[in-house]
Motif scaffolding. Structure first.
Motif, PDB file in Angstrom:
ATOM      1  N   LEU A   1     -15.349  15.962  46.092  1.00 10.03           N
ATOM      2  CA  LEU A   1     -14.827  17.226  46.591  1.00 10.03           C
ATOM      3  C   LEU A   1     -13.708  16.904  47.572  1.00 10.03           C
ATOM      4  N   ASP A   2     -12.481  17.254  47.206  1.00  9.42           N
ATOM      5  CA  ASP A   2     -11.332  17.057  48.083  1.00  9.42           C
ATOM      6  C   ASP A   2     -10.929  18.410  48.654  1.00  9.42           C
ATOM      7  N   VAL A   3     -10.865  18.487  49.985  1.00 11.97           N
ATOM      8  CA  VAL A   3     -10.604  19.756  50.653  1.00 11.97           C
ATOM      9  C   VAL A   3      -9.440  19.593  51.625  1.00 11.97           C
ATOM     10  N   SER A   4      -8.490  20.520  51.537  1.00 10.56           N
ATOM     11  CA  SER A   4      -7.395  20.564  52.501  1.00 10.56           C
ATOM     12  C   SER A   4      -7.334  21.984  53.065  1.00 10.56           C
ATOM     13  N   ASP A   5      -6.335  22.242  53.874  1.00 10.45           N
ATOM     14  CA  ASP A   5      -6.171  23.585  54.413  1.00 10.45           C
ATOM     15  C   ASP A   5      -5.745  24.586  53.348  1.00 10.45           C
ATOM     16  N   SER A   6      -5.213  24.074  52.235  1.00 14.34           N
ATOM     17  CA  SER A   6      -4.680  24.981  51.213  1.00 14.34           C
ATOM     18  C   SER A   6      -5.398  24.926  49.866  1.00 14.34           C
ATOM     19  N   GLU A   7      -6.215  23.886  49.616  1.00 15.64           N
ATOM     20  CA  GLU A   7      -6.861  23.823  48.309  1.00 15.64           C
ATOM     21  C   GLU A   7      -8.196  23.101  48.339  1.00 15.64           C
ATOM     22  N   ILE A   8      -8.960  23.329  47.268  1.00 18.19           N
ATOM     23  CA  ILE A   8     -10.243  22.689  47.028  1.00 18.19           C
ATOM     24  C   ILE A   8     -10.184  22.135  45.609  1.00 18.19           C
ATOM     25  N   VAL A   9     -10.535  20.864  45.468  1.00 19.83           N
ATOM     26  CA  VAL A   9     -10.575  20.247  44.146  1.00 19.83           C
ATOM     27  C   VAL A   9     -11.934  19.577  43.972  1.00 19.83           C
TER      28      VAL A   9
END
Length: 159
Positions: free
Chosen positions: A145-153
């Motif tokens: 699970l990769d999470v940033s301020d703008s997306e989730i993958v």
């Protein structure tokens, strides 16, 4: 970006869990164990104390007092995690989805079935990492699970 490694159902397979930690300890900000592996998780935590873990017990974990479900926020993701047996995930996902929606989750993580699964529907990511210890019809799998301020993958990887 924060990388979260999600694992479930290791069922006493210490070697696979340790291998996963060694593969990702430098790049992951957090590991989550979704149950049925408390014994080897305790050993891995002792061996690698710098690795951050969240955990929930599974139906085969008979010791400990961890909560059966939890939630937290990481950047854009509000994450609900559980083993899944209390929501009968082997039969349907409605109760699990309802529990996640109740806490406002946009990511729901569960195990128990030993079958990897990723789906995005109605603004919610649903992921089962499969099993490292007793895979059913697949290789030994885990979730990323990769999470940033703008997306989730979300995706499934094989050990």
């Amino acid at each position: 970006m924060t990388r979260i490694i999600v694992v479930s159902d290791t069922h006493r397979d210490y070697k696979s869990l340790e291998r996963l930690v060694l593969m990702h300890e430098k790049t992951a900000g957090l590991f989550i164990h979704l149950g049925d592996g408390a014994q080897e998780l305790a050993a891995v935590k002792k061996e690698y104390p710098s690795v951050n873990w969240l955990q929930t017990p599974g139906n085969c974990d008979y010791t400990g007092n961890a909560a059966l479900a939890g939630c937290f926020t990481c950047k854009k993701a509000h994450i609900f995690y559980t083993h899944g047996h209390i929501y009968y995930v082997k039969y349907e996902l409605d109760a699990l989805l309802a529990a996640g929606q109740e806490v406002g989750a946009n990511v729901i993580l569960y195990g128990h079935t030993h079958i990897p699964y990723v789906k995005y529907e109605n603004g919610v990511y649903l992921m089962n990492p499969g099993s490292l210890g007793q895979p059913r019809g697949n290789g030994r799998t885990y979730g990323v699970l990769d999470v940033s301020d703008s997306e989730i993958v979300c995706h499934i990887s094989e050990l």
